[in-house]
Design a protein around this motif. Structure first.
Motif, PDB file in Angstrom:
ATOM      1  N   GLY A  87      12.109 -73.691 -44.059  1.00  0.00           N
ATOM      2  CA  GLY A  87      12.641 -74.476 -42.949  1.00  0.00           C
ATOM      3  C   GLY A  87      11.629 -74.761 -41.859  1.00  0.00           C
ATOM      4  O   GLY A  87      11.980 -75.267 -40.799  1.00  0.00           O
ATOM      5  N   ILE A  88      10.373 -74.439 -42.099  1.00  0.00           N
ATOM      6  CA  ILE A  88       9.314 -74.648 -41.108  1.00  0.00           C
ATOM      7  C   ILE A  88       8.689 -76.017 -41.332  1.00  0.00           C
ATOM      8  O   ILE A  88       8.246 -76.326 -42.436  1.00  0.00           O
ATOM      9  N   LYS A  89       8.675 -76.838 -40.301  1.00  0.00           N
ATOM     10  CA  LYS A  89       8.141 -78.189 -40.408  1.00  0.00           C
ATOM     11  C   LYS A  89       6.774 -78.246 -39.746  1.00  0.00           C
ATOM     12  O   LYS A  89       6.659 -78.058 -38.530  1.00  0.00           O
ATOM     13  N   LEU A  90       5.739 -78.468 -40.533  1.00  0.00           N
ATOM     14  CA  LEU A  90       4.367 -78.515 -40.014  1.00  0.00           C
ATOM     15  C   LEU A  90       3.943 -79.955 -39.728  1.00  0.00           C
ATOM     16  O   LEU A  90       4.092 -80.823 -40.585  1.00  0.00           O
ATOM     17  N   SER A  91       3.396 -80.170 -38.562  1.00  0.00           N
ATOM     18  CA  SER A  91       2.840 -81.488 -38.230  1.00  0.00           C
ATOM     19  C   SER A  91       1.446 -81.598 -38.836  1.00  0.00           C
ATOM     20  O   SER A  91       0.852 -80.606 -39.275  1.00  0.00           O
ATOM     21  N   ASP A  92       0.901 -82.807 -38.827  1.00  0.00           N
ATOM     22  CA  ASP A  92      -0.448 -83.015 -39.349  1.00  0.00           C
ATOM     23  C   ASP A  92      -1.481 -82.181 -38.590  1.00  0.00           C
ATOM     24  O   ASP A  92      -2.544 -81.851 -39.134  1.00  0.00           O
ATOM     25  N   LEU A  93      -1.167 -81.828 -37.348  1.00  0.00           N
ATOM     26  CA  LEU A  93      -2.100 -81.043 -36.535  1.00  0.00           C
ATOM     27  C   LEU A  93      -2.252 -79.606 -37.044  1.00  0.00           C
ATOM     28  O   LEU A  93      -3.177 -78.894 -36.637  1.00  0.00           O
ATOM     29  N   LYS A  94      -1.333 -79.186 -37.932  1.00  0.00           N
ATOM     30  CA  LYS A  94      -1.362 -77.819 -38.455  1.00  0.00           C
ATOM     31  C   LYS A  94      -2.163 -77.713 -39.759  1.00  0.00           C
ATOM     32  O   LYS A  94      -2.163 -76.663 -40.403  1.00  0.00           O
ATOM     33  N   LYS A  95      -2.844 -78.778 -40.122  1.00  0.00           N
ATOM     34  CA  LYS A  95      -3.589 -78.778 -41.388  1.00  0.00           C
ATOM     35  C   LYS A  95      -4.650 -77.684 -41.426  1.00  0.00           C
ATOM     36  O   LYS A  95      -4.783 -76.959 -42.420  1.00  0.00           O
ATOM     37  N   SER A  96      -5.429 -77.551 -40.355  1.00  0.00           N
ATOM     38  CA  SER A  96      -6.488 -76.540 -40.334  1.00  0.00           C
ATOM     39  C   SER A  96      -5.908 -75.131 -40.331  1.00  0.00           C
ATOM     40  O   SER A  96      -6.479 -74.207 -40.926  1.00  0.00           O
ATOM     41  N   LEU A  97      -4.766 -74.954 -39.662  1.00  0.00           N
ATOM     42  CA  LEU A  97      -4.088 -73.655 -39.661  1.00  0.00           C
ATOM     43  C   LEU A  97      -3.654 -73.280 -41.068  1.00  0.00           C
ATOM     44  O   LEU A  97      -3.868 -72.146 -41.524  1.00  0.00           O
ATOM     45  N   LEU A  98      -3.034 -74.229 -41.769  1.00  0.00           N
ATOM     46  CA  LEU A  98      -2.594 -73.974 -43.138  1.00  0.00           C
ATOM     47  C   LEU A  98      -3.783 -73.650 -44.038  1.00  0.00           C
ATOM     48  O   LEU A  98      -3.724 -72.743 -44.870  1.00  0.00           O
ATOM     49  N   GLN A  99      -4.864 -74.395 -43.851  1.00  0.00           N
ATOM     50  CA  GLN A  99      -6.070 -74.152 -44.656  1.00  0.00           C
ATOM     51  C   GLN A  99      -6.586 -72.728 -44.434  1.00  0.00           C
ATOM     52  O   GLN A  99      -6.918 -72.029 -45.401  1.00  0.00           O
ATOM     53  N   ALA A 100      -6.652 -72.309 -43.188  1.00  0.00           N
ATOM     54  CA  ALA A 100      -7.175 -70.978 -42.884  1.00  0.00           C
ATOM     55  C   ALA A 100      -6.307 -69.887 -43.512  1.00  0.00           C
ATOM     56  O   ALA A 100      -6.828 -68.909 -44.067  1.00  0.00           O
ATOM     57  N   ARG A 101      -4.999 -70.052 -43.443  1.00  0.00           N
ATOM     58  CA  ARG A 101      -4.105 -69.007 -43.949  1.00  0.00           C
ATOM     59  C   ARG A 101      -4.062 -68.972 -45.478  1.00  0.00           C
ATOM     60  O   ARG A 101      -4.017 -67.897 -46.075  1.00  0.00           O
ATOM     61  N   LEU A 102      -4.084 -70.139 -46.103  1.00  0.00           N
ATOM     62  CA  LEU A 102      -4.069 -70.160 -47.563  1.00  0.00           C
ATOM     63  C   LEU A 102      -5.423 -69.792 -48.159  1.00  0.00           C
ATOM     64  O   LEU A 102      -5.495 -69.335 -49.309  1.00  0.00           O
TER      65      LEU A 102
END
Length: 278
Positions: free
Chosen positions: A23-38
């Protein structure tokens, strides 16, 4: 091992899964955050690219989705965070609850992270009932992240995590480590026994609990959901909260624009509208 940058297509694929599962909606601005965590998960699995990881996730979906969700969730918490809620519990809710002569009190910490919130609840209850007739206390603590649940169930914290707890309370409810465990503090077993830690996804249409709760804590969780998900979650909370119960949410959250099932009774403190009579 270096993992390549995440591409737009991969980001959108992962983002859709995150929304569907958590249910978490990520904006395009969260791309680098997602990259770091994955990236950390990819390195652990020795998978060189995000495309390869996506394929691995699809091929092992039922098992890997839990690790995937663990990797992307945010778990910021602390003991007695937003302390006014615990003060309200102690000074207003518990005296009124005590007057009912109810045999059992049930409290749910939804999105409990590494356990600081439910242990703070347990300490508040133990302090209040120290010289009073104590009801049966049942605290349910749930989170979607299995890693933080394991930490919570172990109940072992570093010194900097417990430093905001008053020293008399710390000595009363924690054991201080010695030797190689110096600098660590472990929650006493009698406090642990009050809490049941379970994995639960708030996105589920039906929750497995049967009886209503007197208090629900869900703080700094709904800010990660879109409005449709928030509406559905609060409908379920309404169903699971006792008619005279209390709902605590985070300091940056406001549900009056999301649902009319609850009324504001204090600073981010809510009760069922009409006393729950719908």
């Amino acid at each position: 091992m270096l993992v390549n940058d995440i591409g737009d297509n991969e980001f959108y694929l992962f983002r859709d899964i995150i929304y569907r599962e958590a249910g978490i909606k990520l904006s395009d601005l969260k791309k680098s955050l997602l990259q770091a965590r994955l990236s950390r998960r990819c390195r652990f699995l020795a998978i060189p690219t995000f495309n390869d990881y996506y394929n691995f996730l699809m091929e092992n979906y039922d098992e890997e989705k839990i690790h995937f969700i663990n990797a992307i969730t945010t778990n910021k918490t602390e003991f007695f965070r937003e302390n006014r809620h615990f003060e309200h519990m102690r000074d207003i809710f518990l005296p009124e609850f005590e007057s009912r002569n109810t045999r059992e009190i049930r409290i749910w910490s939804a999105g409990c992270s590494t356990g600081e919130e439910p242990y703070s609840v347990a300490i508040t209850l133990m302090e209040y009932y120290e010289n009073r007739k104590k009801p049966v206390i049942k605290i349910l603590a749930t989170d979607i992240d299995t890693n933080v649940l394991q930490t919570a169930a172990e109940g072992i914290y570093k010194k900097d995590v417990v430093e905001n707890i008053d020293m008399p309370v710390l000595k009363k409810y924690f054991l201080r480590g010695k030797g190689e465990n110096g600098g660590l503090f472990r929650v006493r077993d009698d406090l642990k026994k009050m809490i049941y830690f379970r994995r639960l996804n708030l996105m589920q249409e039906h929750y497995p609990m049967k009886d209503p709760f007197d208090i629900i804590f869900c703080r700094n969780v709904i800010i990660y959901f879109d409005k449709e998900t928030q509406v559905n979650v609060f409908k379920r909370f309404h169903r699971y909260l006792d008619d005279r119960g209390c709902l605590f949410i985070g300091h940056s959250e406001n549900i009056t624009t999301i649902t009319d099932d609850f009324v504001l009774t204090g600073n981010t403190i809510y009760a069922k509208a009409g006393g729950g009579k719908r």
